[in-house]
Design a protein around this motif. Structure first.
Motif, PDB file in Angstrom:
ATOM      1  N   ALA A  59       0.832  -1.208   0.000  1.00  0.00           N
ATOM      2  CA  ALA A  59       0.000   0.000   0.000  1.00  0.00           C
ATOM      3  C   ALA A  59       0.866   1.257   0.000  1.00  0.00           C
ATOM      4  N   GLU A  60       1.998   1.190   0.680  1.00  0.00           N
ATOM      5  CA  GLU A  60       2.899   2.346   0.666  1.00  0.00           C
ATOM      6  C   GLU A  60       3.509   2.547  -0.719  1.00  0.00           C
ATOM      7  N   LEU A  61       3.897   1.459  -1.362  1.00  0.00           N
ATOM      8  CA  LEU A  61       4.479   1.557  -2.699  1.00  0.00           C
ATOM      9  C   LEU A  61       3.492   2.185  -3.685  1.00  0.00           C
ATOM     10  N   THR A  62       2.210   1.895  -3.509  1.00  0.00           N
ATOM     11  CA  THR A  62       1.200   2.416  -4.430  1.00  0.00           C
ATOM     12  C   THR A  62       0.584   3.728  -3.942  1.00  0.00           C
ATOM     13  N   GLY A  63       1.146   4.301  -2.866  1.00  0.00           N
ATOM     14  CA  GLY A  63       0.718   5.620  -2.405  1.00  0.00           C
ATOM     15  C   GLY A  63      -0.642   5.659  -1.754  1.00  0.00           C
ATOM     16  N   ARG A  64      -0.978   4.621  -0.992  1.00  0.00           N
ATOM     17  CA  ARG A  64      -2.301   4.544  -0.374  1.00  0.00           C
ATOM     18  C   ARG A  64      -2.238   4.946   1.101  1.00  0.00           C
ATOM     19  N   ALA A  65      -3.369   5.392   1.614  1.00  0.00           N
ATOM     20  CA  ALA A  65      -3.418   5.876   2.997  1.00  0.00           C
ATOM     21  C   ALA A  65      -3.113   4.776   4.005  1.00  0.00           C
ATOM     22  N   SER A  66      -3.379   3.532   3.650  1.00  0.00           N
ATOM     23  CA  SER A  66      -3.114   2.423   4.554  1.00  0.00           C
ATOM     24  C   SER A  66      -1.672   1.959   4.511  1.00  0.00           C
ATOM     25  N   GLY A  67      -0.843   2.652   3.746  1.00  0.00           N
ATOM     26  CA  GLY A  67       0.564   2.282   3.642  1.00  0.00           C
ATOM     27  C   GLY A  67       1.332   2.548   4.917  1.00  0.00           C
ATOM     28  N   LEU A  68       2.500   1.967   4.995  1.00  0.00           N
ATOM     29  CA  LEU A  68       3.311   2.038   6.206  1.00  0.00           C
ATOM     30  C   LEU A  68       3.665   3.474   6.590  1.00  0.00           C
ATOM     31  N   SER A  69       3.820   4.336   5.602  1.00  0.00           N
ATOM     32  CA  SER A  69       4.095   5.750   5.868  1.00  0.00           C
ATOM     33  C   SER A  69       2.937   6.636   5.418  1.00  0.00           C
ATOM     34  N   GLY A  70       1.735   6.075   5.457  1.00  0.00           N
ATOM     35  CA  GLY A  70       0.553   6.843   5.088  1.00  0.00           C
ATOM     36  C   GLY A  70       0.458   7.174   3.618  1.00  0.00           C
ATOM     37  N   GLY A  71       1.217   6.471   2.799  1.00  0.00           N
ATOM     38  CA  GLY A  71       1.176   6.715   1.362  1.00  0.00           C
ATOM     39  C   GLY A  71       2.021   7.874   0.900  1.00  0.00           C
ATOM     40  N   LYS A  72       2.836   8.443   1.788  1.00  0.00           N
ATOM     41  CA  LYS A  72       3.617   9.632   1.436  1.00  0.00           C
ATOM     42  C   LYS A  72       5.117   9.363   1.367  1.00  0.00           C
ATOM     43  N   GLY A  73       5.540   8.154   1.708  1.00  0.00           N
ATOM     44  CA  GLY A  73       6.966   7.862   1.733  1.00  0.00           C
ATOM     45  C   GLY A  73       7.454   7.098   0.525  1.00  0.00           C
ATOM     46  N   GLY A  74       6.603   6.236   0.006  1.00  0.00           N
ATOM     47  CA  GLY A  74       7.002   5.445  -1.151  1.00  0.00           C
ATOM     48  C   GLY A  74       8.050   4.402  -0.805  1.00  0.00           C
ATOM     49  N   SER A  75       8.685   3.867  -1.840  1.00  0.00           N
ATOM     50  CA  SER A  75       9.616   2.761  -1.688  1.00  0.00           C
ATOM     51  C   SER A  75      10.815   3.108  -0.819  1.00  0.00           C
ATOM     52  N   MET A  76      11.269   4.362  -0.865  1.00  0.00           N
ATOM     53  CA  MET A  76      12.547   4.708  -0.251  1.00  0.00           C
ATOM     54  C   MET A  76      12.438   5.237   1.174  1.00  0.00           C
ATOM     55  N   HIS A  77      11.233   5.402   1.700  1.00  0.00           N
ATOM     56  CA  HIS A  77      11.085   6.032   3.012  1.00  0.00           C
ATOM     57  C   HIS A  77      10.080   5.281   3.870  1.00  0.00           C
ATOM     58  N   MET A  78      10.486   4.106   4.337  1.00  0.00           N
ATOM     59  CA  MET A  78       9.620   3.312   5.203  1.00  0.00           C
ATOM     60  C   MET A  78      10.402   2.849   6.424  1.00  0.00           C
ATOM     61  N   ALA A  79       9.717   2.808   7.561  1.00  0.00           N
ATOM     62  CA  ALA A  79      10.321   2.319   8.795  1.00  0.00           C
ATOM     63  C   ALA A  79       9.258   1.655   9.648  1.00  0.00           C
TER      64      ALA A  79
END
Length: 326
Positions: free
Chosen positions: A91-111
């Motif tokens: 979900a983070e890779l596809t820019g979704r709100a349920s992503g690990l960084s809220g959809g704003k970090g993308g592939s390179m900014h997850m923790a």
């Protein structure tokens, strides 16, 4: 030559099965991410880990639950290895709100600090001194933890890495430096430098490991972590590995010749290595196929959930920002 072999690592069939599933989870996830990128559903940069699965899988098996890890922008496999659900990463890779960084970090900014994973850092090599900070905090607080700090051969000759070696040794930090050496350093960098020698010059115990063999990786990781826990200072592991894809999906052809990659994949693929060991122990093809099918289904469901999830609200752009009041 790598100093560790699978023969050094007693392993149960149950453990081998777990290693197979964990590495397949990373590989099938990355393959699906590549497909979604090609469909235009993933924007920005996307760096895949295909071929290197044994490194993070083996070291995660060597770590304890409270240990920490940190890496570069190539972090999908590391997130999966520390237990982050595939759907949250996809979900983070596809820019979704349920992503690990809220959809704003993308592939390179997850923790996932709650799972001991402190990123995913876009600046080459920048995670290494941060990793030393994690280890320093644990030593200062008297915590029985080890920090595993991953970086590539392209970063290994940076000045900030040398400074971190010096500080880690001087402060006796409980950290394991992990060079994921896939032989893709930039053409302008020196070719003959022994990466372990750069750390050994600072008195850091260093070892070369077959990074395509998950059992060799686990054993080397255990030795390095035990050294740290015994208060004997940091350790460095140079993982000799081979990534099958390019630096990112922007240059998917890879930095090795096709013949070289084809040969290594046929002879030393980390996933197939475990499959062969399971076959030798009597595991049937039907069982191996069920494991792969279950992983494929899990990844397909993660991709479906990601595609169906809503995008972030427009006003979420200002979330987590400290706004200056006039």
């Amino acid at each position: 030559m790598p100093s560790d072999t699978a023969a050094d690592a007693p392993v149960t069939t149950e453990e081998l099965t777990g290693f197979l599933r964990d590495m397949l989870l990373i590989r099938r996830f990355e393959e699906k991410a590549g497909q979604l990128y090609g469909m235009g559903l993933i924007g920005g940069f996307c760096h895949l880990y295909i071929g290197q699965e044994a490194v993070v899988t083996g070291l995660s098996a060597a770590a304890r639950p409270l240990d920490r890890s940190i890496t570069s922008y190539r972090s999908h496999g590391h997130l999966l290895a520390c237990g982050v659900p595939p759907a949250a990463i996809m979900a983070e890779l596809t820019g979704r709100a349920s992503g690990l960084s809220g959809g704003k970090g993308g592939s390179m900014h997850m923790a996932a600090p709650e799972r001991g994973f402190f990123g995913g850092h876009a600046i080459v090599g920048a995670q290494v001194p941060i990793g030393a900070g994690l280890a320093f905090a644990d030593r200062y607080a008297g915590e029985d933890r080890v920090s595993f700090v991953y970086y590539g051969d392209g970063a290994a000759q940076q000045g900030q890495i040398a400074e971190t070696y010096a500080l880690a040794q001087m402060w006796n930090l409980p950290m394991v430096f992990v060079i994921e050496n896939n032989r893709t350093a930039s053409p302008g960098s020196p070719k003959q430098v022994e990466l372990t020698a750069l750390a050994a010059a600072h008195g850091i115990a260093s070892e070369v490991v077959d990074g395509m063999d998950v059992l060799a990786v686990r054993q080397a990781g255990r030795r390095a972590a035990q050294r740290c826990r015994a208060g004997r200072g940091p350790a460095l592991l140079e993982m000799r590995t081979h990534r099958y894809r390019g630096h990112s999906l922007a240059d998917p052809a890879g930095q090795h010749s096709r013949d070289d990659t084809r040969r290594i994949r046929a002879e030393r693929d980390p996933v197939e290595h475990v499959r062969r060991r399971l076959r030798d122990r009597g595991t049937g093809e039907d069982t191996l196929k069920r494991i792969d099918d279950a992983v494929r289904e899990e990844i397909a469901e993660a991709a479906r959930l990601a595609r169906d999830a809503p995008e972030p609200r427009d006003d979420s752009l200002f979330d987590h920002l400290a706004m200056v009041q006039e």
